[in-house]
Design an enzyme around this catalytic site. Sequence first.
Site, PDB file in Angstrom:
ATOM      1  N   ARG A 158       6.907   1.444 -15.301  1.00 25.77           N
ATOM      2  CA  ARG A 158       7.577   0.624 -14.279  1.00 25.77           C
ATOM      3  C   ARG A 158       7.303   1.145 -12.872  1.00 25.77           C
ATOM      4  NH1 ARG A 158      11.267  -2.634 -17.048  1.00 25.77           N
ATOM      5  NH2 ARG A 158      12.330  -1.685 -18.809  1.00 25.77           N
ATOM      6  N   ASP A 216      11.373 -10.456 -12.937  1.00 30.11           N
ATOM      7  CA  ASP A 216      10.005  -9.999 -12.742  1.00 30.11           C
ATOM      8  C   ASP A 216       8.987 -11.054 -13.168  1.00 30.11           C
ATOM      9  OD1 ASP A 216      10.663  -9.740 -15.426  1.00 30.11           O
ATOM     10  OD2 ASP A 216      10.090  -7.630 -15.601  1.00 30.11           O
ATOM     11  N   ASP A 269       7.471  -3.013 -17.727  1.00 26.74           N
ATOM     12  CA  ASP A 269       7.263  -1.858 -18.605  1.00 26.74           C
ATOM     13  C   ASP A 269       6.478  -2.206 -19.862  1.00 26.74           C
ATOM     14  OD1 ASP A 269       9.440  -3.354 -19.884  1.00 26.74           O
ATOM     15  OD2 ASP A 269       9.596  -1.599 -21.194  1.00 26.74           O
ATOM     16  N   PHE A 280      -0.744  -8.971 -21.171  1.00 28.55           N
ATOM     17  CA  PHE A 280       0.426  -8.125 -21.026  1.00 28.55           C
ATOM     18  C   PHE A 280       0.257  -7.240 -19.799  1.00 28.55           C
ATOM     19  CE2 PHE A 280       3.492  -4.815 -21.882  1.00 28.55           C
ATOM     20  CZ  PHE A 280       4.588  -5.584 -22.245  1.00 28.55           C
ATOM     21  N   VAL A 281       1.214  -7.311 -18.865  1.00 27.31           N
ATOM     22  CA  VAL A 281       1.088  -6.578 -17.602  1.00 27.31           C
ATOM     23  C   VAL A 281       2.193  -5.531 -17.454  1.00 27.31           C
ATOM     24  CG1 VAL A 281      -0.220  -8.287 -16.280  1.00 27.31           C
ATOM     25  CG2 VAL A 281       2.269  -8.507 -16.429  1.00 27.31           C
ATOM     26  N   GLY A 298      13.496  -5.045 -15.274  1.00 24.50           N
ATOM     27  CA  GLY A 298      12.177  -5.318 -14.696  1.00 24.50           C
ATOM     28  C   GLY A 298      12.170  -5.728 -13.239  1.00 24.50           C
ATOM     29  N   ASP A 313       7.736 -15.769 -18.709  1.00 21.31           N
ATOM     30  CA  ASP A 313       6.756 -15.793 -19.799  1.00 21.31           C
ATOM     31  C   ASP A 313       7.048 -17.047 -20.629  1.00 21.31           C
ATOM     32  OD1 ASP A 313       4.835 -15.042 -21.654  1.00 21.31           O
ATOM     33  OD2 ASP A 313       6.105 -13.577 -22.645  1.00 21.31           O
ATOM     34  N   LYS A 345       3.269 -16.536 -16.222  1.00 23.85           N
ATOM     35  CA  LYS A 345       2.072 -16.524 -17.070  1.00 23.85           C
ATOM     36  C   LYS A 345       1.647 -17.948 -17.386  1.00 23.85           C
ATOM     37  CE  LYS A 345       2.591 -12.199 -19.521  1.00 23.85           C
ATOM     38  NZ  LYS A 345       2.867 -11.571 -20.809  1.00 23.85           N
TER      39      LYS A 345
HETATM   40  P1  IMP Z   1      10.621 -14.772 -21.239  1.00 29.97           P
HETATM   41  O1  IMP Z   1      12.059 -14.858 -21.667  1.00 29.97           O
HETATM   42  O2  IMP Z   1       9.679 -14.978 -22.406  1.00 29.97           O
HETATM   43  O3  IMP Z   1      10.276 -15.613 -20.047  1.00 29.97           O
HETATM   44  O4  IMP Z   1      10.359 -13.271 -20.877  1.00 29.97           O
HETATM   45  C1  IMP Z   1      10.789 -12.739 -19.707  1.00 29.97           C
HETATM   46  C2  IMP Z   1      10.969 -11.249 -19.868  1.00 29.97           C
HETATM   47  O5  IMP Z   1      10.037 -10.686 -20.811  1.00 29.97           O
HETATM   48  C3  IMP Z   1      10.659 -10.587 -18.554  1.00 29.97           C
HETATM   49  O6  IMP Z   1      11.854 -10.442 -17.798  1.00 29.97           O
HETATM   50  C4  IMP Z   1      10.085  -9.256 -18.966  1.00 29.97           C
HETATM   51  O7  IMP Z   1      11.152  -8.331 -19.134  1.00 29.97           O
HETATM   52  C5  IMP Z   1       9.457  -9.498 -20.317  1.00 29.97           C
HETATM   53  N1  IMP Z   1       7.985  -9.700 -20.239  1.00 29.97           N
HETATM   54  C6  IMP Z   1       7.303 -10.855 -20.433  1.00 29.97           C
HETATM   55  N2  IMP Z   1       5.982 -10.668 -20.290  1.00 29.97           N
HETATM   56  C7  IMP Z   1       5.818  -9.368 -19.984  1.00 29.97           C
HETATM   57  C8  IMP Z   1       4.640  -8.564 -19.695  1.00 29.97           C
HETATM   58  O8  IMP Z   1       3.483  -9.005 -19.673  1.00 29.97           O
HETATM   59  N3  IMP Z   1       4.895  -7.247 -19.423  1.00 29.97           N
HETATM   60  C9  IMP Z   1       6.143  -6.705 -19.418  1.00 29.97           C
HETATM   61  N4  IMP Z   1       7.248  -7.414 -19.671  1.00 29.97           N
HETATM   62  C10 IMP Z   1       7.092  -8.740 -19.954  1.00 29.97           C
HETATM   63 MG    MG Z   2      13.082  -8.729 -18.141  1.00 28.45          MG
END
Ligand code: IMP
Ligand code: MG
Length: 194
Positions: free
Chosen positions: A159, A94, A153, A146-147, A38, A97, A125
């Site tokens: 992407r 990227d 992606d 969701f973006v 990402g 979350d 987020k």
């Molecule tokens: P986390 O581990 O929950 O912080 O998620 C981080 C990873 O989840 C990011 O590096 C993205 O690859 C993916 N991700 C989280 N939210 C989104 C979204 O809204 N769109 C696309 N990928 C996301």
């Molecule tokens: Mg990622």
Amino acid sequence: MQIVLSQEELSEGISRLARCIRDDLGRQPVTVVGVLTGSIVLVADLIRSLDGPVRVGMVWASSYRGTATSPGRLDLRLDLLPDLTGQHVLVVDDIFDTGRTLEGLLAELHKRGAASVRSLVLLKKTGRAEVAIEPDYVGFEIPDRFVIGYGLDFDGGWRHLPYLAALDPDEIEAARCGHDLSGSVDAGRTAETP
Ligand code: IMP
Ligand code: MG
């Protein structure tokens, strides 16, 4: 789909992030560690905005599976990493979350003998964090949607969009069923600069 950040807004955000990094590190060499897949677009733009010496390494992380939009088990692959001993490391992802990807990755990178380890995400987020850590640099706070685009992606696609767009639940459902969403862009705005 709704545009959340235009190309111009993204570009201004990257310049602002690059200035913050140089304010903190001066002209010291920075080793950017991008999180595949990402961060590819972000890394490409950020390293060209960072005046001064830069090295680049990549790691791979994934917590999403196919058409799921909620995280699963974290997989990390660190075999592409250069030697980080004595380096000022900047991990670049990227989006933050739940924060579990960055938390897991930072725990590994702290074992590699770096002089310092900082973290940067383009997006964060609101109200989703499940960890105690915070990224050092955040480009934009966005609502919990969701973006896609600018590296992010859905099911491996989108992407390449030069802007960031949000998918509605019905569009996620339609994309799951294989429909083409490329005609349905709406220019409403939902992101904020922190
Ligand atoms: P986390 O581990 O929950 O912080 O998620 C981080 C990873 O989840 C990011 O590096 C993205 O690859 C993916 N991700 C989280 N939210 C989104 C979204 O809204 N769109 C696309 N990928 C996301
Ligand atoms: Mg990622």
